[in-house]
Design a protein around this motif. Structure first.
Motif, PDB file in Angstrom:
ATOM      1  N   GLU A 148       0.765  -1.052  -0.178  1.00  0.00           N
ATOM      2  CA  GLU A 148      -0.145  -0.110   0.141  1.00  0.00           C
ATOM      3  C   GLU A 148       1.517   1.060  -0.141  1.00  0.00           C
ATOM      4  OE1 GLU A 148      -1.423   0.768   4.885  1.00  0.00           O
ATOM      5  OE2 GLU A 148      -1.868  -0.856   3.650  1.00  0.00           O
ATOM      6  N   SER A 149       0.559   2.409   0.401  1.00  0.00           N
ATOM      7  CA  SER A 149       0.733   3.532  -0.659  1.00  0.00           C
ATOM      8  C   SER A 149       1.574   4.108   0.853  1.00  0.00           C
ATOM      9  CB  SER A 149      -0.482   4.654  -0.732  1.00  0.00           C
ATOM     10  OG  SER A 149      -0.386   4.799  -1.746  1.00  0.00           O
ATOM     11  N   SER A 150       2.611   4.041   1.079  1.00  0.00           N
ATOM     12  CA  SER A 150       3.213   4.699   2.234  1.00  0.00           C
ATOM     13  C   SER A 150       3.949   6.330   1.849  1.00  0.00           C
ATOM     14  CB  SER A 150       4.706   4.244   1.967  1.00  0.00           C
ATOM     15  OG  SER A 150       5.748   4.595   0.876  1.00  0.00           O
ATOM     16  N   ASP A 151       4.833   6.658   2.710  1.00  0.00           N
ATOM     17  CA  ASP A 151       4.790   7.624   2.596  1.00  0.00           C
ATOM     18  C   ASP A 151       5.733   9.047   1.689  1.00  0.00           C
ATOM     19  OD1 ASP A 151       2.910   9.207   5.109  1.00  0.00           O
ATOM     20  OD2 ASP A 151       4.839   9.014   6.170  1.00  0.00           O
ATOM     21  N   ALA A 152       6.368   8.006   1.613  1.00  0.00           N
ATOM     22  CA  ALA A 152       7.747   8.280   0.588  1.00  0.00           C
ATOM     23  C   ALA A 152       7.135   8.520  -0.931  1.00  0.00           C
ATOM     24  CB  ALA A 152       8.868   7.058   0.394  1.00  0.00           C
ATOM     25  N   SER A 153       5.335   7.114  -1.102  1.00  0.00           N
ATOM     26  CA  SER A 153       5.025   6.990  -2.875  1.00  0.00           C
ATOM     27  C   SER A 153       4.187   8.344  -2.461  1.00  0.00           C
ATOM     28  CB  SER A 153       4.151   5.453  -2.817  1.00  0.00           C
ATOM     29  OG  SER A 153       3.424   5.615  -1.881  1.00  0.00           O
ATOM     30  N   LEU A 154       4.177   8.847  -1.526  1.00  0.00           N
ATOM     31  CA  LEU A 154       2.820   9.831  -1.321  1.00  0.00           C
ATOM     32  C   LEU A 154       3.276  10.913  -1.396  1.00  0.00           C
ATOM     33  CD1 LEU A 154       0.400   9.331   1.036  1.00  0.00           C
ATOM     34  CD2 LEU A 154      -0.368   8.933  -0.708  1.00  0.00           C
ATOM     35  N   TRP A 155       4.774  11.338  -1.072  1.00  0.00           N
ATOM     36  CA  TRP A 155       5.410  12.431  -1.360  1.00  0.00           C
ATOM     37  C   TRP A 155       5.915  12.363  -2.661  1.00  0.00           C
ATOM     38  CZ3 TRP A 155       6.723  17.411   0.203  1.00  0.00           C
ATOM     39  CH2 TRP A 155       6.555  17.348   1.202  1.00  0.00           C
ATOM     40  N   ILE A 156       6.285  11.580  -3.034  1.00  0.00           N
ATOM     41  CA  ILE A 156       6.575  11.501  -5.165  1.00  0.00           C
ATOM     42  C   ILE A 156       5.606  11.660  -5.736  1.00  0.00           C
ATOM     43  CG2 ILE A 156       7.413   9.819  -7.064  1.00  0.00           C
ATOM     44  CD1 ILE A 156       8.578   8.184  -4.992  1.00  0.00           C
ATOM     45  N   TRP A 157       3.956  11.058  -5.214  1.00  0.00           N
ATOM     46  CA  TRP A 157       2.778  11.549  -6.170  1.00  0.00           C
ATOM     47  C   TRP A 157       2.783  13.134  -5.823  1.00  0.00           C
ATOM     48  CZ3 TRP A 157      -2.061   9.270  -4.734  1.00  0.00           C
ATOM     49  CH2 TRP A 157      -3.663   9.659  -5.709  1.00  0.00           C
ATOM     50  N   LEU A 158       3.165  13.683  -5.503  1.00  0.00           N
ATOM     51  CA  LEU A 158       2.667  15.576  -4.582  1.00  0.00           C
ATOM     52  C   LEU A 158       3.450  15.613  -5.473  1.00  0.00           C
ATOM     53  CD1 LEU A 158       1.397  17.429  -2.858  1.00  0.00           C
ATOM     54  CD2 LEU A 158       3.685  16.828  -1.335  1.00  0.00           C
ATOM     55  N   ALA A 159       5.083  15.726  -5.523  1.00  0.00           N
ATOM     56  CA  ALA A 159       5.888  16.399  -6.161  1.00  0.00           C
ATOM     57  C   ALA A 159       5.935  16.085  -7.799  1.00  0.00           C
ATOM     58  CB  ALA A 159       7.297  15.543  -5.954  1.00  0.00           C
ATOM     59  N   GLY A 160       5.208  14.640  -8.177  1.00  0.00           N
ATOM     60  CA  GLY A 160       4.818  14.768  -9.560  1.00  0.00           C
ATOM     61  C   GLY A 160       3.765  15.909  -9.639  1.00  0.00           C
ATOM     62  N   THR A 161       2.553  16.010  -9.658  1.00  0.00           N
ATOM     63  CA  THR A 161       1.850  16.672  -9.952  1.00  0.00           C
ATOM     64  C   THR A 161       2.171  18.154  -9.862  1.00  0.00           C
ATOM     65  OG1 THR A 161       1.160  16.223  -7.551  1.00  0.00           O
ATOM     66  CG2 THR A 161      -0.078  15.114  -9.347  1.00  0.00           C
ATOM     67  N   ALA A 162       3.455  18.124  -8.945  1.00  0.00           N
ATOM     68  CA  ALA A 162       3.780  19.974  -8.840  1.00  0.00           C
ATOM     69  C   ALA A 162       4.433  20.046  -9.485  1.00  0.00           C
ATOM     70  CB  ALA A 162       4.667  19.962  -7.241  1.00  0.00           C
ATOM     71  N   LEU A 163       5.366  18.969 -10.324  1.00  0.00           N
ATOM     72  CA  LEU A 163       6.051  19.440 -11.201  1.00  0.00           C
ATOM     73  C   LEU A 163       4.984  19.880 -12.290  1.00  0.00           C
ATOM     74  CD1 LEU A 163       9.101  16.602 -10.851  1.00  0.00           C
ATOM     75  CD2 LEU A 163       9.304  19.033 -10.586  1.00  0.00           C
ATOM     76  N   LEU A 164       4.337  19.360 -13.040  1.00  0.00           N
ATOM     77  CA  LEU A 164       2.969  18.904 -14.249  1.00  0.00           C
ATOM     78  C   LEU A 164       3.049  20.122 -13.889  1.00  0.00           C
ATOM     79  CD1 LEU A 164       2.265  15.285 -14.190  1.00  0.00           C
ATOM     80  CD2 LEU A 164       3.435  16.496 -15.920  1.00  0.00           C
ATOM     81  N   ALA A 165       2.759  20.820 -12.160  1.00  0.00           N
ATOM     82  CA  ALA A 165       0.943  22.016 -12.667  1.00  0.00           C
ATOM     83  C   ALA A 165       2.405  23.973 -12.941  1.00  0.00           C
ATOM     84  CB  ALA A 165       1.160  21.941 -10.841  1.00  0.00           C
ATOM     85  N   LEU A 166       4.022  23.683 -12.611  1.00  0.00           N
ATOM     86  CA  LEU A 166       4.973  24.285 -12.959  1.00  0.00           C
ATOM     87  C   LEU A 166       4.507  25.476 -13.678  1.00  0.00           C
ATOM     88  CD1 LEU A 166       8.124  22.601 -12.079  1.00  0.00           C
ATOM     89  CD2 LEU A 166       7.312  24.787 -11.250  1.00  0.00           C
ATOM     90  N   PRO A 167       3.874  24.640 -15.486  1.00  0.00           N
ATOM     91  CA  PRO A 167       3.481  25.675 -16.349  1.00  0.00           C
ATOM     92  C   PRO A 167       2.804  26.727 -15.891  1.00  0.00           C
ATOM     93  CG  PRO A 167       3.822  23.906 -17.493  1.00  0.00           C
ATOM     94  CD  PRO A 167       4.300  22.871 -15.829  1.00  0.00           C
ATOM     95  N   ALA A 168       1.807  25.934 -15.085  1.00  0.00           N
ATOM     96  CA  ALA A 168       0.668  27.129 -14.561  1.00  0.00           C
ATOM     97  C   ALA A 168       1.356  27.833 -12.647  1.00  0.00           C
ATOM     98  CB  ALA A 168      -0.214  26.039 -14.386  1.00  0.00           C
ATOM     99  N   ALA A 169       1.970  27.639 -13.182  1.00  0.00           N
ATOM    100  CA  ALA A 169       1.604  28.517 -11.536  1.00  0.00           C
ATOM    101  C   ALA A 169       1.917  29.798 -11.413  1.00  0.00           C
ATOM    102  CB  ALA A 169       3.503  28.020 -10.814  1.00  0.00           C
ATOM    103  N   GLY A 170       2.594  30.059 -12.688  1.00  0.00           N
ATOM    104  CA  GLY A 170       2.853  31.411 -13.332  1.00  0.00           C
ATOM    105  C   GLY A 170       1.736  32.407 -12.988  1.00  0.00           C
ATOM    106  N   ASN A 171       1.029  32.288 -13.749  1.00  0.00           N
ATOM    107  CA  ASN A 171      -0.662  32.042 -14.680  1.00  0.00           C
ATOM    108  C   ASN A 171      -1.496  32.628 -12.829  1.00  0.00           C
ATOM    109  OD1 ASN A 171      -0.505  33.036 -16.878  1.00  0.00           O
ATOM    110  ND2 ASN A 171      -1.001  30.458 -17.455  1.00  0.00           N
ATOM    111  N   PHE A 172      -0.965  31.661 -12.157  1.00  0.00           N
ATOM    112  CA  PHE A 172      -1.618  31.070 -10.841  1.00  0.00           C
ATOM    113  C   PHE A 172      -1.777  32.318  -9.803  1.00  0.00           C
ATOM    114  CE2 PHE A 172      -1.347  29.321  -6.292  1.00  0.00           C
ATOM    115  CZ  PHE A 172      -2.709  29.532  -6.347  1.00  0.00           C
ATOM    116  N   LEU A 173       0.100  32.616  -9.990  1.00  0.00           N
ATOM    117  CA  LEU A 173       0.245  33.819  -8.974  1.00  0.00           C
ATOM    118  C   LEU A 173       0.343  34.998  -9.367  1.00  0.00           C
ATOM    119  CD1 LEU A 173       3.988  32.007  -8.265  1.00  0.00           C
ATOM    120  CD2 LEU A 173       1.925  31.858  -6.712  1.00  0.00           C
TER     121      LEU A 173
END
Length: 107
Positions: A78-103
């Motif tokens: 099952e999911s551990s803290d490390a895998s959840l961190w990887i998932w969070l970091a993956g979505t954060a990296l994918l959201a980087l192009p939108a971060a400028g518009n969001f800010l």
């Protein structure tokens, strides 16, 4: 950390990318208009909202692929803290192009 905070962060980055990533949103809008335009009554606003939802969902799914590979390699049942961190970091990296518009615009 509580698992709910990971899920809230993952959903947040997915939402940011779905709303503020203009390039992905226009690309998705072109295909959604062709495929689901009649299902959404030909309404441009409904099609745009559906496209935004599709981009958000794709962000969450694509961000979870490295976490799934990590869990498969480590043999975790099952999911551990490390895998959840990887998932969070993956979505954060994918959201980087939108971060400028969001800010710039904000919610």
């Amino acid at each position: 950390m509580n698992r709910n905070f990971y899920f809230i962060g993952i959903a947040f980055f997915g939402m940011i990318n779905g709303i503020f990533n203009q390039l992905a949103l226009i690309f998705t809008l072109l295909y959604v208009q062709l495929l689901a335009g009649p299902l959404l009554f030909g309404s441009l606003s409904l099609t745009l909202m559906f496209s935004s939802l599709m981009v958000s969902t794709a962000t969450v799914i694509l961000g979870g692929i490295p976490a799934a590979i990590y869990e498969r390699v480590t043999g975790a049942s099952e999911s551990s803290d490390a895998s959840l961190w990887i998932w969070l970091a993956g979505t954060a990296l994918l959201a980087l192009p939108a971060a400028g518009n969001f800010l710039k615009i904000g919610l």
